[in-house]
Each structure stands twice: as C-alpha cells, then as structure tokens.
Design an enzyme around this catalytic site. Structure first.
Site, PDB file in Angstrom:
ATOM      1  N   HIS A  48     -12.111 -77.782 -57.734  1.00 54.21           N
ATOM      2  CA  HIS A  48     -13.541 -77.621 -57.510  1.00 54.21           C
ATOM      3  C   HIS A  48     -13.954 -76.151 -57.548  1.00 54.21           C
ATOM      4  O   HIS A  48     -14.178 -75.526 -56.521  1.00 54.21           O
ATOM      5  CB  HIS A  48     -13.932 -78.265 -56.175  1.00 54.21           C
ATOM      6  CG  HIS A  48     -14.018 -79.753 -56.256  1.00 54.21           C
ATOM      7  ND1 HIS A  48     -13.863 -80.581 -55.170  1.00 54.21           N
ATOM      8  CD2 HIS A  48     -14.268 -80.577 -57.311  1.00 54.21           C
ATOM      9  CE1 HIS A  48     -13.996 -81.837 -55.556  1.00 54.21           C
ATOM     10  NE2 HIS A  48     -14.235 -81.852 -56.851  1.00 54.21           N
ATOM     11  N   HIS A  81      -6.905 -83.605 -57.309  1.00 58.19           N
ATOM     12  CA  HIS A  81      -7.337 -84.421 -56.157  1.00 58.19           C
ATOM     13  C   HIS A  81      -6.700 -85.811 -56.132  1.00 58.19           C
ATOM     14  O   HIS A  81      -6.788 -86.515 -55.131  1.00 58.19           O
ATOM     15  CB  HIS A  81      -8.861 -84.588 -56.185  1.00 58.19           C
ATOM     16  CG  HIS A  81      -9.587 -83.290 -56.377  1.00 58.19           C
ATOM     17  ND1 HIS A  81     -10.083 -82.880 -57.597  1.00 58.19           N
ATOM     18  CD2 HIS A  81      -9.876 -82.299 -55.509  1.00 58.19           C
ATOM     19  CE1 HIS A  81     -10.653 -81.691 -57.468  1.00 58.19           C
ATOM     20  NE2 HIS A  81     -10.528 -81.317 -56.208  1.00 58.19           N
ATOM     21  N   CYS A 103      -1.979 -82.897 -56.631  1.00 57.07           N
ATOM     22  CA  CYS A 103      -1.227 -82.027 -55.721  1.00 57.07           C
ATOM     23  C   CYS A 103      -0.127 -82.840 -55.037  1.00 57.07           C
ATOM     24  O   CYS A 103      -0.388 -83.947 -54.546  1.00 57.07           O
ATOM     25  CB  CYS A 103      -2.173 -81.444 -54.671  1.00 57.07           C
ATOM     26  SG  CYS A 103      -1.295 -80.529 -53.382  1.00 57.07           S
ATOM     27  N   HIS A 131     -15.514 -88.200 -51.834  1.00 55.21           N
ATOM     28  CA  HIS A 131     -14.696 -87.082 -52.298  1.00 55.21           C
ATOM     29  C   HIS A 131     -13.606 -87.632 -53.228  1.00 55.21           C
ATOM     30  O   HIS A 131     -13.021 -88.671 -52.942  1.00 55.21           O
ATOM     31  CB  HIS A 131     -14.059 -86.352 -51.114  1.00 55.21           C
ATOM     32  CG  HIS A 131     -13.364 -85.086 -51.501  1.00 55.21           C
ATOM     33  ND1 HIS A 131     -12.081 -85.074 -51.999  1.00 55.21           N
ATOM     34  CD2 HIS A 131     -13.782 -83.788 -51.494  1.00 55.21           C
ATOM     35  CE1 HIS A 131     -11.730 -83.817 -52.275  1.00 55.21           C
ATOM     36  NE2 HIS A 131     -12.744 -83.022 -51.977  1.00 55.21           N
ATOM     37  N   GLU A 133     -10.577 -86.991 -53.716  1.00 56.07           N
ATOM     38  CA  GLU A 133      -9.282 -87.266 -53.075  1.00 56.07           C
ATOM     39  C   GLU A 133      -9.317 -88.585 -52.308  1.00 56.07           C
ATOM     40  O   GLU A 133      -8.364 -89.369 -52.352  1.00 56.07           O
ATOM     41  CB  GLU A 133      -8.894 -86.121 -52.136  1.00 56.07           C
ATOM     42  CG  GLU A 133      -7.504 -86.298 -51.559  1.00 56.07           C
ATOM     43  CD  GLU A 133      -7.131 -85.270 -50.510  1.00 56.07           C
ATOM     44  OE1 GLU A 133      -6.425 -85.629 -49.546  1.00 56.07           O
ATOM     45  OE2 GLU A 133      -7.546 -84.101 -50.653  1.00 56.07           O
ATOM     46  N   CYS A 202      -3.191 -80.201 -45.365  1.00 59.27           N
ATOM     47  CA  CYS A 202      -2.175 -79.397 -46.035  1.00 59.27           C
ATOM     48  C   CYS A 202      -2.044 -78.021 -45.390  1.00 59.27           C
ATOM     49  O   CYS A 202      -2.973 -77.510 -44.757  1.00 59.27           O
ATOM     50  CB  CYS A 202      -2.463 -79.310 -47.528  1.00 59.27           C
ATOM     51  SG  CYS A 202      -3.522 -77.957 -48.025  1.00 59.27           S
ATOM     52  N   SER A 230     -16.445 -78.052 -52.980  1.00 61.23           N
ATOM     53  CA  SER A 230     -15.067 -77.845 -52.530  1.00 61.23           C
ATOM     54  C   SER A 230     -14.991 -78.115 -51.029  1.00 61.23           C
ATOM     55  O   SER A 230     -15.496 -77.335 -50.221  1.00 61.23           O
ATOM     56  CB  SER A 230     -14.632 -76.406 -52.830  1.00 61.23           C
ATOM     57  OG  SER A 230     -13.482 -76.067 -52.086  1.00 61.23           O
ATOM     58  N   SER A 231     -14.354 -79.218 -50.667  1.00 63.31           N
ATOM     59  CA  SER A 231     -14.299 -79.626 -49.256  1.00 63.31           C
ATOM     60  C   SER A 231     -13.688 -78.541 -48.380  1.00 63.31           C
ATOM     61  O   SER A 231     -14.223 -78.194 -47.335  1.00 63.31           O
ATOM     62  CB  SER A 231     -13.492 -80.922 -49.128  1.00 63.31           C
ATOM     63  OG  SER A 231     -13.342 -81.287 -47.779  1.00 63.31           O
ATOM     64  N   ASN A 232     -12.565 -77.967 -48.807  1.00 62.06           N
ATOM     65  CA  ASN A 232     -11.898 -76.986 -47.937  1.00 62.06           C
ATOM     66  C   ASN A 232     -12.740 -75.726 -47.774  1.00 62.06           C
ATOM     67  O   ASN A 232     -12.716 -75.090 -46.729  1.00 62.06           O
ATOM     68  CB  ASN A 232     -10.484 -76.684 -48.448  1.00 62.06           C
ATOM     69  CG  ASN A 232     -10.456 -75.750 -49.625  1.00 62.06           C
ATOM     70  OD1 ASN A 232     -10.466 -74.535 -49.472  1.00 62.06           O
ATOM     71  ND2 ASN A 232     -10.430 -76.309 -50.830  1.00 62.06           N
TER      72      ASN A 232
END
Length: 315
Positions: A48, A81, A103, A131, A133, A202, A230-232
C-alpha cells in the site's frame, strides 16, 4: 539578507519504513519483470504505497484488482497481503504462471486458521473489514468458518456456536494496544479460547509502534510517512496521539505537508509505515532543512535483521 532559520530537532525513529515482507514482495515483482519481461500483472497493489506502485508501473508492472483482468499468457503476482484460496485455484485452472508474494507472517496466520478449522474450532479474526489481508485470511476457509471482530464492542456481543471450541487469530498490521483490549474482552467471556502460539501482529508493526511511542511525548508534531490505505501507517498516527503527541499526521511525502499550519515547533518526530520507501523519509528531512536549522536525533528501539527468502520461481 535572509532571516535566520529557526532551530528544529527532528526525532527520527528506527525501525521505520520497509519491513522484510514488503521488501520481499517488491523484489518479487522486480525479479518477475527481469525473468519474464514486461508486462507482469499484479493482483492488487503489491504494497500500500503509490510511490512504490508507480515506480513498478514504470518498469512494466500492470496492477489490477481481480484475476479476470489478467490475460492467460502473462505472469501474475499476488500481493503481500495474501489472497483467498480461490485466487490461486483459478490461476491454476487457467494454467497461468503466478508468483505468490504473500508475506510469510500473513501465511502463518492462514496456516493457524486452517489448523483451528481442521480441529473443529470456530475462529474469530480480529481485524478491519475490507482490508485485503482480512479478505485473504477469511478466504482460506469456507463461508461462516471465520467471524470478524473489529472492536471491543463486537467482542462483547459475539455469540459463538460452542464457547468450548473457539480460537482467535489477528490481522498482522493492527495496533498492539487496541488488539490486546479486544483479546482481553474475548478471553474474559471465553477463558478457554485458544490463542496463537506466537503473537500474530508482526514484529515490524510492533517495532514501529514502539519506536513512535518513544518520540511521541517529546514531539510538538509527529509525521508518519505512509499511504491512507496502509493499515499499519494509519495505526502509527493513532499510536502517536495516544502516546502523548499533541499532533500527529499521515503524509504520503514532503509535498503533502501544510507548512503554514505547522506553526511554531521545536521538536518534530518522523517515522514511516512498513510500506513507505526511505527516499520519502529523506525527502521530508530535506524539506525541513530548507526551512529550519535542523538537528537530527536518531531514536532506535531495536535493530531488525529479518530477511525472507524469495519464492523459487523468481529466486
């Protein structure tokens, strides 16, 4: 004569930016282009970040949302994802060349979910609806096998089929603090609920959140470089505010900064989400140097040395 530039301390966090999974995914697309030539199709943004995507597009990658937008005779890469099981199955049916850039830490969650399902457990997935993922993880199993829980309130209202046969997994890019509150709410109601052997969130997400916590209360403002999808990266803004930053903002690059709105600042924290390239961080630092007399202080909470192997198809 120009006025002297005001002094400014930049607190530069580490770790920041690319994680091993993102680095691997980008390398997979680059290697696929080298091996098969252009175009190589990529289902969903490989990571992302528009800057990464546009660089790969310039090299010959074509990004699509679904497999039916890809021709049979060109390679396709699946994003970091993860994808539902139906996607590689369809690629095999069409006899396509495909490379899975999921990943390895997301793949670990897929394996966990499958193991719980095989054991007859009902599975709760803590994550954000829609999302990629989450879509990929839920798509590992038949409809209804996984229930998505997004909030503590969801956890309090969740009614399992059998409280004795229950397990949970999580999206890898969540806020550690938010997730622990949801897990506590679930475990208070279902004390026998099975947990992951090892934390699903993670290492890179956790490390970047710890790093931003280390600078938040010292900063007048924290900038997180990353994409709005981008979630993170979005979580890093939330974590910074919760950890004491008076202001925190997500920007995709230096051009996004509203310098007039910055006001008087003496200390600014800078970090980057796991899919943001380092050149964007350096670009932001340079933009500050043009306006301030900058001192950079490096704030490191840990050193990362994780490397993931490339798939055999492109190794």
């Amino acid at each position: 004569m120009s006025a002297p530039r005001p002094p400014l301390t930049l607190l530069l966090t580490a770790p920041r930016g690319f994680c091993a999974g993102v680095d691997r995914a980008i390398q997979i697309v680059e290697r696929a282009l080298e091996r098969f030539g252009a175009p190589v199709y990529v289902r969903h943004e490989i990571v992302h970040n528009r800057h990464v995507v546009e660089r790969l597009e310039a090299m010959g990658a074509i990004f699509v949302e679904e497999l039916d937008q890809c021709p049979d005779d060109r390679p396709v890469v699946f994003s970091a994802h993860g994808v539902p099981k139906s996607v590689p199955a369809e690629a095999q049916r069409r006899e396509m060349i495909y490379v899975d850039a999921t990943c390895p830490l997301v793949s670990k969650v897929h394996v966990e979910a499958q193991r719980h399902f095989t054991n007859g457990d009902e599975i709760v997935l803590i994550g954000h609806a829609g999302h990629p993922e989450v879509v990929g993880t839920m798509g590992q199993l038949p409809d209804g096998a996984i229930t998505l829980v997004e909030t503590v309130e969801d956890a309090q209202h969740f009614e399992p089929r059998d409280p004795a046969k229950l397990a949970f997994v999580t999206q890898t890019t969540l806020s550690v603090d938010d997730t622990s509150a949801i897990v506590e709410a679930l475990q208070a109601r279902f004390p026998h609920m099975k947990a992951p052997h090892k934390e699903d969130i993670c290492y890179a997400t956790t490390n970047r959140q710890d790093a931003v916590k280390a600078v938040a209360s010292r900063s007048d403002m924290v900038f997180v470089i990353g994409a709005p999808n981008s979630s993170n990266s979005v979580r890093l803004v939330e974590v910074a505010k919760r950890a004491g930053a008076p202001r925190a903002e997500l920007v995709s690059c230096a051009a996004d900064v509203d310098w007039d709105a910055l006001g008087e600042v003496s200390t600014v924290g800078i970090t980057a989400g796991a899919s943001a390239p380092e050149d964007l961080v350096q670009g932001l630092i340079e933009a500050f140097r043009e306006r301030y007399d900058v001192t950079v202080e490096h704030v490191s909470v840990t050193k990362e040395d994780v490397v993931f192997k490339l798939p055999r198809a492109v190794a």
